[in-house]
Design an enzyme around this catalytic site. Structure first.
Site, short mmCIF file in Angstrom:
data_model
loop_
_atom_site.label_atom_id
_atom_site.label_comp_id
_atom_site.label_asym_id
_atom_site.label_seq_id
_atom_site.Cartn_x
_atom_site.Cartn_y
_atom_site.Cartn_z
N GLU A 323 1.16 -0.83 -0.26
CA GLU A 323 -0.45 -0.14 -0.01
C GLU A 323 0.83 1.28 -0.21
OE1 GLU A 323 0.63 -2.49 1.82
OE2 GLU A 323 -1.04 -2.11 4.08
C1 LIG Z 1 -5.36 -8.39 12.85
C2 LIG Z 1 -4.30 -8.43 13.22
C3 LIG Z 1 -3.71 -7.81 14.79
C4 LIG Z 1 -3.43 -9.43 12.94
O1 LIG Z 1 -1.90 -10.01 13.03
P1 LIG Z 1 -1.10 -11.65 13.32
O2 LIG Z 1 0.24 -11.45 14.02
O3 LIG Z 1 -1.35 -11.75 12.52
O4 LIG Z 1 -2.23 -12.45 14.08
P2 LIG Z 1 -1.80 -12.85 15.89
O5 LIG Z 1 -3.17 -14.29 15.95
O6 LIG Z 1 -0.27 -13.88 15.68
O7 LIG Z 1 -2.63 -12.05 16.89
C5 LIG Z 1 -1.49 -11.52 17.46
C6 LIG Z 1 -1.71 -10.64 19.04
O8 LIG Z 1 -3.06 -10.92 19.21
C7 LIG Z 1 -3.77 -11.65 20.17
N1 LIG Z 1 -4.69 -11.63 19.42
C8 LIG Z 1 -5.52 -12.74 18.30
N2 LIG Z 1 -6.51 -12.27 18.37
C9 LIG Z 1 -7.22 -12.04 19.33
C10 LIG Z 1 -8.19 -12.14 19.91
N3 LIG Z 1 -9.63 -12.31 19.42
N4 LIG Z 1 -8.07 -10.95 21.32
C11 LIG Z 1 -7.71 -10.98 21.82
N5 LIG Z 1 -5.89 -11.23 21.51
C12 LIG Z 1 -6.13 -11.67 20.45
C13 LIG Z 1 -2.43 -13.20 19.95
O9 LIG Z 1 -3.18 -14.45 20.61
C14 LIG Z 1 -1.69 -12.18 19.27
O10 LIG Z 1 -1.28 -12.08 20.61
P3 LIG Z 1 0.49 -12.23 21.01
O11 LIG Z 1 1.18 -10.53 19.80
O12 LIG Z 1 -0.01 -12.09 22.94
O13 LIG Z 1 1.02 -13.83 20.85
C15 LIG Z 1 -3.32 -7.56 12.00
O14 LIG Z 1 -3.38 -8.39 10.50
C16 LIG Z 1 -3.89 -6.03 11.83
O15 LIG Z 1 -3.07 -5.53 12.78
N6 LIG Z 1 -4.63 -5.76 11.10
C17 LIG Z 1 -5.35 -4.55 10.77
C18 LIG Z 1 -4.12 -3.92 10.00
C19 LIG Z 1 -4.09 -4.28 8.37
O16 LIG Z 1 -4.90 -5.17 8.35
N7 LIG Z 1 -3.84 -3.81 7.44
C20 LIG Z 1 -3.28 -4.11 5.99
C21 LIG Z 1 -2.87 -3.31 5.59
S1 LIG Z 1 -1.48 -2.18 6.23
#
Ligand SMILES: CC(C)(COP(=O)(O)OP(=O)(O)OC[C@H]1O[C@@H](n2cnc3c(N)ncnc32)[C@H](O)[C@@H]1OP(=O)(O)O)[C@@H](O)C(=O)NCCC(=O)NCCS
Length: 521
Positions: A323
């Site tokens: 992006e």
């Molecule tokens: C959603 C998002 C946080 C997922 O990231 P990820 O690294 O694939 O996800 P993970 O499953 O490893 O989760 C990250 C952490 O959140 C926690 N987590 C995930 N889902 C959770 C939930 N429903 N409730 C509480 N904690 C949660 C995980 O346990 C993990 O914790 P840890 O770091 O202590 O182990 C990430 O994709 C994001 O920030 N997305 C929004 C922005 C985006 O998509 N941008 C795209 C273009 S810039």
């Protein structure tokens, strides 16, 4: 144009000013200016009560970036593309209501630079409809201190749109380039992306504000080739030369000429990712991609897909884009996010978001936190903390095929993995497939109306979006439907008549099967 020491920046910013900045991680970001603003506020209480507009994750996830600005009394209001990508300090500042914080889609934030510059009422788009951007569902507010209506629901030509309202005044724009000449002409030769610094400068000028630019070096007038000049000196009021430690290309790299497009490297030099549960998810998600696709990979687990594709010898079969505006090559990850190895083109970030919103993206692969029975997703609010959407809404809104990727449960699940099977040793403490998600970051209803193909990939199951709700279509070998899936969900999904096993081949340490999937019809 005046050349100043950076120590003067704080004095150039009036109390109550609206400040616009550019930046992704630490790239394109005037780090030293924000350090000086912080020092000035801590020394003498000024400037104060600032409103800040930013587009992406700005910082190193530690102490740099927008952490400098998070002091009570210094930041009064913030409107940005991401929250926790700007660091823990910003996330907690938002949680504790120390300023009014709003989150807008990153593509809207970059389009807004042009909207302000051209004195239009704002950005009119369908991106964000029926999500928490929509005033009916939250209006982009990320905390209780955020009480203003910054987004309107409007009807044009008989259809609903969101109008993200342009700020009427930008008092100061803070941008960064590589080199300025003595007349303030700015070139970006060592930057890893083009963040719309020109539009950001024009936005300040259009509304009566000033433009300050951080550079690495000042050169003699007339020595910059006109084609290299991205911001003309006539739009720049002040330039300062930064100390090298405050002028990094990204939050992880001081300067990598490959990210600036100067060289290409043998792709074998990109290290393979270790065999773990995220790699398995990335492999299954990659199987949704086809030869010739234009693809964006979001942050978190989706980032693994580029390394998987490279390891599988498939990088050349499709085109990745970021992006930030890089097209082709292999996107960088973590604190280098937004750049790429061996890119083919570096266009302005607003241009890539036009491509995404306009439907040129074949597939977007995105992470999520929670999913509801009808397929709505939360990817922007975690246990009360504002995460922010970044480019998520534009990517999910624009792509024809969207692959959402996440572990099935959160809270340190433990797995046994290998030999073609998956076993859950200890499940996560928190369910992710729940009745009521905390925030709607993706509207299943809108996606279905637009005829999109939506897949939800987890390590143990795969679901498809249908008009009736989420449908379970695949289960990993070794997984028990009742114990490991249905008992770990707060709702019962639709069960496909033909639930298939997830391919056992991706649960082995080495694979080698992606090409066959990508090249099939
Ligand atoms: C959603 C998002 C946080 C997922 O990231 P990820 O690294 O694939 O996800 P993970 O499953 O490893 O989760 C990250 C952490 O959140 C926690 N987590 C995930 N889902 C959770 C939930 N429903 N409730 C509480 N904690 C949660 C995980 O346990 C993990 O914790 P840890 O770091 O202590 O182990 C990430 O994709 C994001 O920030 N997305 C929004 C922005 C985006 O998509 N941008 C795209 C273009 S810039």
């Amino acid at each position: 144009m005046k050349i100043i020491p950076s120590s003067q920046v704080g004095r150039l910013i009036p109390d109550g000013a609206s400040v616009l900045l550019t930046g992704i991680t630490l790239g394109g970001y005037a780090e030293e200016a924000f350090l000086q603003i912080e020092r000035s506020f801590l020394d003498c209480g000024h400037p104060r009560d600032l409103t800040l507009y930013w587009q992406a994750s700005v910082g190193d996830m530690a102490t740099k970036g927008l952490s400098h600005i998070c002091h009570e009394g210094l930041l009064a209001k913030g409107v940005g593309g991401h929250i926790n990508g700007c660091g823990k300090v910003m996330t907690e500042f938002c949680r504790d209501n120390k300023a009014a914080i709003y989150n807008w889609p990153q593509g809207v934030c970059v389009a807004m630079l042009h909207a302000i510059a051209a004195k239009t009422p704002g950005v009119v788009t369908k991106i964000g409809l029926k999500t928490f951007m929509d005033p009916r569902y939250g209006g982009g507010r990320m905390n209780a201190a955020a009480t203003e209506d910054l987004i309107d629901l409007v009807t044009l030509r008989g259809e609903e749109w969101l109008l993200y309202k342009a700020p009427k005044k930008i008092d100061v724009t803070l941008i960064r380039g590589t080199v300025a000449d003595e007349r303030g002409n700015i070139a970006m030769t060592k930057e890893g992306y083009k963040l719309g610094q020109l539009a950001a400068a024009e936005a300040a000028r259009a509304t009566g504000g000033i433009v300050i630019c951080q550079v690495e070096r000042i050169v003699k007038s007339g020595t910059l080739h006109p084609r290299l000049v991205e911001v003309p000196g006539v739009l720049v009021d002040y330039v300062y030369v930064a100390q090298p430690e405050y002028h990094w290309q990204t939050a992880a790299s001081q300067f990598n000429p490959v990210f600036a497009g100067d060289y290409k490297v043998p792709l074998e030099s990109i290290p393979p990712v270790k065999f773990d549960i995220k790699k398995v998810m990335a492999r299954r998600a990659a199987m949704e991609l086809r030869e010739g696709y234009i693809v964006n990979l979001g942050i978190g687990t989706p980032e693994y897909i580029s390394a998987v594709a490279s390891e599988e010898g498939c990088s050349a079969l499709f085109t990745l884009s970021t992006e930030a505006g890089n097209i082709g090559g292999v996107p960088t990850v973590g604190n280098d996010f937004g750049c790429c190895w061996n890119g083919e083109a570096m266009i302005e970030t607003a241009g890539i978001f036009d491509m995404y919103d306009g439907g040129s993206l074949d597939a977007g692969c995105l992470g999520f936190l929670e999913v509801g029975p009808n397929g709505d997703l939360n990817s922007s609010k975690k246990e009360g903390l504002g995460i922010g959407v970044g480019g998520f809404m534009n990517i999910a809104g624009g792509a024809k095929h969207v692959v959402f990727i996440s572990s099935f449960t959160a809270g340190k699940p433990e797995y046994q993995l290998g030999n073609g099977e998956l076993h859950i040793i200890r499940d996560g403490t928190k369910k992710k497939f729940i009745r009521q998600i905390a925030q709607i970051s993706f509207s299943a209803e809108v996606a279905l109306d637009q005829g999109k193909d939506i897949t939800y990939v987890t390590e143990r199951a795969v679901f498809k979006l249908t008009p009736q709700g989420l449908m379970l279509t695949e289960i990993a070998p070794g997984i028990d439907l009742q114990r490991d899936i249905l008992d770990q969900m707060e709702f019962t999904p639709l069960l496909s008549d033909e639930i298939k096993p997830m391919p056992a081949e991706i649960f082995f340490e080495t694979w080698g099967g992606l090409k066959a999937h990508m090249t099939k019809e």
